[in-house]
Design an enzyme around this catalytic site. Structure first.
Site, mmCIF file in Angstrom:
data_model
loop_
_atom_site.group_PDB
_atom_site.id
_atom_site.type_symbol
_atom_site.label_atom_id
_atom_site.label_comp_id
_atom_site.label_asym_id
_atom_site.label_seq_id
_atom_site.Cartn_x
_atom_site.Cartn_y
_atom_site.Cartn_z
ATOM 1 N N ILE A 24 0.377 -1.822 -17.486
ATOM 2 C CA ILE A 24 -0.753 -1.084 -16.907
ATOM 3 C C ILE A 24 -1.692 -0.566 -17.991
ATOM 4 O O ILE A 24 -2.905 -0.477 -17.774
ATOM 5 C CB ILE A 24 -0.262 0.064 -15.989
ATOM 6 N N GLY A 44 4.255 -4.137 -10.516
ATOM 7 C CA GLY A 44 4.047 -2.740 -10.163
ATOM 8 C C GLY A 44 3.227 -2.031 -11.223
ATOM 9 O O GLY A 44 2.370 -2.635 -11.869
ATOM 10 N N GLU A 45 3.474 -0.735 -11.383
ATOM 11 C CA GLU A 45 2.792 0.119 -12.363
ATOM 12 C C GLU A 45 1.325 0.378 -12.014
ATOM 13 O O GLU A 45 0.680 1.200 -12.641
ATOM 14 C CB GLU A 45 2.858 -0.471 -13.783
ATOM 15 N N GLY A 46 0.769 -0.361 -11.047
ATOM 16 C CA GLY A 46 -0.659 -0.262 -10.751
ATOM 17 C C GLY A 46 -1.457 -1.424 -11.299
ATOM 18 O O GLY A 46 -2.694 -1.420 -11.245
#
Length: 352
Positions: free
Chosen positions: A97, A315-317
């Site tokens: 991210i 994930g993580e954004g």
């Protein structure tokens, strides 16, 4: 904070502003509707903000970090300690991210909402409810009060960013075991069979995958979450990261700021927020279709179509940060393209 009153106060999109934006879009030097979803994004931004010329220059991805008691049941290929390690690494600038937001011109805000470790790194916001949820095959993951506290953390985070001038928010998370909790939440809320909702998460053997499916089934059977009460579902089979992210989606609707879904966990939180108040959907922008199989079920329930299909499941954004750049292009094209008057040509006319 009176969460109930804030949620009841959510309103829909500003249709008058959206009509004005449509008029300008139709007067740009292009065939009518030829920018497709980009045009829809601009109208949505205007409907959210009330601005005929919306701006998304100040972007931030909120990352909710928390541990999950269900990892005791070997549902993840990663040890629980990875949650704390990656949470700290967000501040070192080399995680996925970090790279994505750096090149998307965005910031990150990392919130420890329930990591099972002492996180003292500068820049990480401590909103720890407690050190991880309980094991949901032995009882509820959290109390109802803790679930409400998680929502409150997310709502407050959005308000603070809005006050700082942020005008586009992305959603991310870090928490070993959170695809298991997300699968449980989404399975209950969508009615999708657990076997079709559960995916491999960070990577599982066939045996571990079968175990994960069974664990989700057992958690739902034991806790009997009430599908008609989203907060009950959250408290019984959810996670603190999901609670915080659901609060972010609610906060975006309360404070009228566009918010982007990331992947499977983020989408589960978005679904939860929409089940709490259906008007929240108006403020959500989808990003990518996660490689997790349950993602398509959630998108179908939300009636949203991902912009990208890149088979991502980090994930993580990261997916939200990718989508930021598409949102940027939508706004740039709307603001910077010339009109038919500028070009001194006849505008396109709709076909009859």
């Amino acid at each position: 904070m009176n969460i109930e009153n804030l949620i009841k106060g959510i309103n829909g999109l500003d249709n008058k502003v959206m009509s004005k934006i449509q008029k300008r879009l139709d007067n740009l030097t292009k065939p009518l509707g030829s920018l497709g979803t980009l045009e829809d994004i601009v109208k949505q931004l205007g409907g959210i903000t009330g601005e005929v010329y919306p701006s998304v220059k100040n972007k931030t991805v909120i990352i909710m970090c928390a541990d999950n008691g269900i990892v005791e049941e070997n549902v993840s290929s990663c040890p629980k300690s990875v949650t704390a390690s990656v949470t700290r690494n967000f501040m070192k600038g080399f995680t996925g991210i970090n790279v994505f937001t750096r090149h998307a011109g965005a910031d990150i805000e990392v919130i420890d909402i329930g990591v099972d470790a002492d996180i003292n790194e500068e820049g990480i916001i401590n909103k720890k409810i407690r050190r991880g949820t309980s094991n949901m095959i032995k009882g509820a993951a959290m109390t109802r009060d803790e679930a409400l506290k998680g929502l409150e953390v997310g709502i407050e985070a959005v308000k603070e960013l809005k006050d700082k001038g942020v005008n586009l928010i992305g959603t991310g998370e870090m928490g070993v075991g959170n695809t298991t909790t997300s699968s449980a939440v989404a399975s209950v809320l969508t009615g999708c069979p657990v076997d079709e909702m559960v995916g491999i998460g960070s990577g599982l053997t066939k045996e571990a995958f079968r175990n994960k499916i069974q664990i989700v089934k057992e958690a739902i059977a034991l806790n009997k979450p009430n599908k008609e009460d989203p907060i009950d579902v959250l408290s019984k089979v959810g996670g603190f990261d999901i609670a915080g992210l659901a609060g972010c989606f609610l906060g975006a609707a309360i404070y009228r700021i566009p918010i982007v879904i990331d992947g499977f966990i983020s989408a589960s939180a978005a679904l939860l927020a929409v089940k709490i108040n259906p008007l929240v959907k108006n403020f959500i922008i989808p990003s990518h279709g996660s490689a997790e199989p349950g993602s398509k079920w959630i998108m179908k329930e939300l009636d949203l179509e991902p912009m990208l299909n890149l088979k991502m499941r980090l994930g993580e954004g990261t997916g939200a940060a990718l989508a930021f750049q598409i949102v940027d292009m939508a706004v740039f094209s709307y603001l910077e393209m010339g009109t038919f008057e500028n070009a001194e040509i006849e505008p396109y006319k709709p076909l009859k």
